[in-house]
Write a protein that holds these residues in place. Structure first.
Motif, short mmCIF file in Angstrom:
data_model
loop_
_atom_site.label_atom_id
_atom_site.label_comp_id
_atom_site.label_asym_id
_atom_site.label_seq_id
_atom_site.Cartn_x
_atom_site.Cartn_y
_atom_site.Cartn_z
N ALA A 1 0.71 -1.28 0.05
CA ALA A 1 -0.04 0.00 0.13
C ALA A 1 0.81 1.09 -0.07
O ALA A 1 0.27 2.29 -0.19
CB ALA A 1 -0.92 -0.06 1.31
N ILE A 2 2.22 1.36 0.24
CA ILE A 2 2.98 2.29 0.17
C ILE A 2 3.06 2.71 -1.18
O ILE A 2 3.59 2.01 -2.16
CB ILE A 2 4.33 1.99 0.98
N PRO A 3 2.77 4.12 -1.49
CA PRO A 3 2.62 4.54 -2.92
C PRO A 3 3.93 4.84 -3.41
O PRO A 3 4.38 6.00 -3.99
CB PRO A 3 1.69 5.89 -2.75
N TYR B 1 3.78 5.29 -7.51
CA TYR B 1 3.22 6.83 -7.66
C TYR B 1 4.39 7.79 -7.56
O TYR B 1 4.43 8.66 -8.11
CB TYR B 1 2.12 6.72 -6.67
N ARG C 1 15.59 14.50 1.55
CA ARG C 1 15.15 12.88 1.74
C ARG C 1 13.75 12.63 2.24
O ARG C 1 13.31 13.43 3.07
CB ARG C 1 15.95 12.37 2.94
N LEU C 2 13.18 11.71 1.59
CA LEU C 2 11.84 11.48 1.76
C LEU C 2 11.83 10.12 2.24
O LEU C 2 12.50 9.25 1.84
CB LEU C 2 10.85 11.68 0.54
N MET C 3 10.93 9.82 3.21
CA MET C 3 10.71 8.43 3.85
C MET C 3 9.50 7.95 3.56
O MET C 3 8.29 8.66 4.13
CB MET C 3 11.16 8.00 5.13
N PHE C 4 9.19 6.81 3.12
CA PHE C 4 7.76 6.12 2.88
C PHE C 4 7.77 5.00 3.96
O PHE C 4 8.80 4.10 3.81
CB PHE C 4 7.33 5.73 1.54
N TYR C 5 6.63 4.86 4.61
CA TYR C 5 6.72 3.39 5.37
C TYR C 5 5.30 2.82 5.67
O TYR C 5 4.23 3.57 5.52
CB TYR C 5 6.93 4.06 6.73
N GLY C 6 5.09 1.57 5.70
CA GLY C 6 3.89 1.03 5.76
C GLY C 6 3.96 -0.46 5.59
O GLY C 6 4.99 -1.13 5.63
N GLN C 7 2.94 -0.91 5.39
CA GLN C 7 2.56 -2.51 5.29
C GLN C 7 2.90 -2.85 3.91
O GLN C 7 2.11 -2.30 2.92
CB GLN C 7 1.23 -2.90 5.77
N SER D 1 -3.48 8.40 -4.42
CA SER D 1 -3.11 6.87 -4.00
C SER D 1 -4.20 6.50 -2.98
O SER D 1 -4.33 4.99 -2.93
CB SER D 1 -1.70 6.83 -3.01
N ARG E 1 -1.79 1.47 8.21
CA ARG E 1 -0.91 2.66 8.68
C ARG E 1 0.14 2.80 7.45
O ARG E 1 0.91 1.99 7.14
CB ARG E 1 -0.39 2.62 10.13
N LEU E 2 0.19 4.11 7.14
CA LEU E 2 1.10 4.44 6.15
C LEU E 2 1.75 5.81 6.89
O LEU E 2 1.23 6.57 7.67
CB LEU E 2 0.67 5.02 4.92
N MET E 3 3.20 5.88 6.52
CA MET E 3 3.81 7.20 7.12
C MET E 3 4.57 7.77 5.96
O MET E 3 5.40 7.12 5.46
CB MET E 3 4.54 6.82 8.40
N PHE E 4 4.62 9.17 5.95
CA PHE E 4 5.42 9.94 5.03
C PHE E 4 6.32 10.93 5.87
O PHE E 4 5.52 11.42 6.59
CB PHE E 4 4.38 10.70 4.15
N TYR E 5 7.38 11.07 5.34
CA TYR E 5 8.47 11.98 6.30
C TYR E 5 9.35 12.46 5.37
O TYR E 5 9.84 12.15 4.38
CB TYR E 5 9.30 10.78 7.17
N GLY E 6 9.78 13.79 5.58
CA GLY E 6 10.57 14.44 4.80
C GLY E 6 10.73 15.87 5.27
O GLY E 6 10.10 16.52 6.32
#
Lengths: 469, 469
Positions: A168-170, A173, A332-338, B178, B332-337
């Motif tokens: 599900a982490i885009p 995209y 820097r970008l971070m994307f996190y999830g299942q 998304s 749960r999704l996390m976006f960071y930057g």
């Protein structure tokens, strides 16, 4: 949107009733729904993800109609055995074993069979019939991405595959669209939940690889044949997709250097902890600029690496995925999830379905293949990385200077040196752990060879790549 | 893509030359570029972000052409004072003080003036002229979003605003596209870098609010008049945008409950640490279902809240932003930057420019306003949250039972109770810290009133909302 106006008309702020005067919702939805076109949706495969996709499309049909501008009608679900027991979320009358017909008689085809064939042939047939195709099939894209893109372009339809990378982490995209105004310099990700679960169990519970794998299999995180996961092949397919998108360059499975986690031992994990690190299986797509060796191109690889304990990827536990993107302007970008599982993957598939449906209603198209940059793909020895090297050296004056000289001779800078006092390595030997600065693998390997030849070095105990420093 | 074929033809895998035979890149780019249409781009404003946007569009013109399918030609940059000193990245001959003309004579208009007027009038004029509009103007969208969406739809052009929320982090994209196949249940974010920087300085260095604000101003993180940031107004505009997108409902500034950080003291931070928490300014958009009080709708708010130290938002330091999205299928999704700054914000603007340009070349449109769900916006007292309540109570048998009874009377469950042993509160009083389970604010406030009336409670020392438990 005003409830008297047709649903597709521009919203009028002036005519909009105040909150108090809102009519009940169901009546509005039904009124809007009548105006919308219907799109035929075919589903190939009805496993964990397919079942969730079908369930959500049916349960939330009104929401999907409002978001995509079209009623989405599932006309068929192709399965191998129509009579096999399956989740009641999938209406039996939709089941068929005629996959070809499902592939070629719909507006939108969702391929969830996996593997190369018959998925490839069915998708090509779907494109030829004019359908938009959504898939989560990372192996197929990594092997035949350009062919699929070409077929979609020839048919002037959409090709979407958000579910192929990190559930599900885009990520697809983000790389394909959000980063379109920027230059990506590197992507570093934990993109395989099975191996991350295994390494996390080994790290937090001190399990052996075999015990952690067995635990993962018992919980359904790992398959009976875990090869694709533990040998890094699943992550490699995702790395190829990530690198293709990030660097506007065709990258296939064969371009990815792959090392899995099968040989990781509980000792390796303990050593990682002793170095203040976690050991993670990373997918890396890295742009290497001309400095310092006149080399320019991209390095795409999957391997276990040490990651400092305070690095964001070190605290990605269990079956979760995380992807770090570094770009010139965005930083820097971070994307996190299942990264896996039926529902999260279905969420990714369905966002693609909505986008494809909206294009069929309103015009427009999914991004086409972008390979204009066409960067050279570097050989494994040209990759930039850092090594942690453990040595047993003579515990005598001058040893460290001799070791440092070897690194200097090979133009490798040293980041840190640590001499273990708590390890008994015999009276006349000391265990030294050295972490280098970034250098090409070729120079790092040459330095290691040089260390082996140095007479004060009794043994090169281990070498391990370090990322995220 | 094959270099003999026109750039817009479908790529042909069969004809593609091998890596060895690749021609040099510049020749290919030039050949492709000649076929592409040119789109006229006007920029309103040339501050930090505008300068970066212009620099990148000029420096990476070939990349942008390859990605968007069109040459992007900057025809004018509207500024207040043409003669003011400015970055040399902005060619002087592009500068003009005729903003109206820049707004109405281009295919794509990038609005980076900020504020409501003249930005609103210029954007409406741009739409009327048929231009696609990109903006990062959160205050304008939160105040006039529906009007702007309507104008874009009436002109059948695109309206994009990724830069309005969390800089380069693709939050708008994620929520608008998304998550289109999923149902968002809550969004919890640190979306204002200035206040996060201030709170982080207070937390890590023990500074007072005034000292931390001064430090932020010195570094350029906070403006001379910090009202919009420290009073939560900037975060509230972003919360309104987030909630509108997440819940397909019109949410404006007036719908957002706002509390800033001006009253936070060094003591508050110390107390947060003593509770194992960090104090963060959160933007919250939350769907409240019918349980337990028959209330259904959305709660949108910005306020300081305690966040457990092991929660992902607790470790968002300095000026960084992070957004947690919970959705029914995705989990749960996390976006960071980086949530602000010239280059990261320019990255967000330029991804929108590429999308808008691609639509002008290939057809298609940006997502229109989605407000079909039209959920009621709850009053502040209907929001679901948790309280941490500090009390001084008589240090005698039965006190805790009396306190617990008050919570029970108001149907508020207790999550944890802690009695401080290290605080000297006098011989006959004990300091007790209670954290509740989630409950509507109305019940929590009633419980606090009940505590004040309880004779064994000497004082309610503090109440603080807790999120992310």
């Amino acid at each position: 949107m005003n409830q008297q106006a047709p649903q597709d008309a521009p919203p009028s702020a002036a005519l909009r009733p105040g909150r108090v005067a809102r009519p009940a919702q169901p009546a509005r939805r039904a009124a809007g729904a009548a105006d919308r076109p219907t799109l035929r949706v075919g589903v190939l495969g009805s496993g964990t993800v397919g079942t969730q996709v079908i369930r959500l499309l049916l349960e939330q049909a009104d929401d999907f109609a409002a978001r995509s501008g079209a009623r989405l009608e599932i006309t068929g679900v192709a399965v191998r055995d129509v009579d096999a027991p399956r989740d009641e979320a999938v209406p039996r009358q939709l089941l068929t074993d005629d996959a070809e017909s499902v592939a070629t008689s719909n507006d939108i085809v969702i391929e969830l069979i996996g593997g190369i064939e018959p998925a490839r042939t069915l998708i090509l047939a779907a494109f030829e019939s004019g359908a938009s195709v959504i898939t989560g099939n990372k192996a197929l894209i990594a092997a035949h991405g350009p062919e699929l893109y070409a077929a979609a372009a020839a048919a002037n339809t959409d090709f979407y595959y958000e579910a192929a990378v990190a559930g599900a982490i885009p990520v697809v995209y983000a790389l394909r669209e959000s980063m379109a105004g920027d230059r990506v310099t590197s992507v570093l990700g934990i993109v395989n939940g099975t191996t991350n679960y295994i390494l996390d169990e080994m790290s937090t519970k001190g399990l052996s690889f075999d015990a952690a794998l067995a635990a993962a299999q018992e919980l359904g995180y790992a398959e009976a044949d875990p090869t694709a996961d533990v040998d890094g092949l699943d992550a490699a397919a995702k790395a190829a997709i990530i690198a293709s998108l990030a660097f506007h360059t065709r990258v296939g499975m064969d371009d990815v250097e792959v090392e899995g986690i099968r040989s990781i031992t509980a000792d390796d994990i303990r050593e990682a902890h002793a170095s203040g690190c976690e050991l993670k299986l990373l997918a890396i797509a890295q742009r290497v600029s001309s400095e310092p060796d006149g080399v320019e191109g991209i390095s795409v690889r999957v391997h276990p690496a040490l990651v400092p304990a305070d690095h964001p990827l070190a605290s990605v536990h269990g079956g979760f995925n995380a992807v770090l993107v570094d770009a010139e302007a965005a930083g820097r970008l971070m994307f996190y999830g299942q990264g896996a599982g039926g529902a999260p993957t279905a969420s990714a598939v369905l966002s693609d379905v909505v986008a494809a449906a909206a294009h069929r209603v309103n015009g427009g198209q999914a991004p086409r293949e972008s390979s204009y940059a066409d960067l050279p793909i570097l050989a494994p020895e040209q990759a930039l990385t850092r090594y942690q090297i453990q040595l047993r050296v003579a515990d005598a004056p001058g040893s460290l200077a001799a070791v440092a000289q070897v690194f200097g001779d090979h133009d490798v800078s040293i980041n840190s040196v640590r001499q273990a006092s708590y390890v008994d390595v015999g009276d006349e030997l000391a265990l030294v752990t050295i972490v280098t600065h970034a250098a090409p693998v070729s120079r790092l390997e040459a330095a290691v060879d040089g260390l082996r030849a140095q007479e004060r070095v009794a043994e090169v105990v281990s070498t391990r790549r370090v990322e995220g420093l």
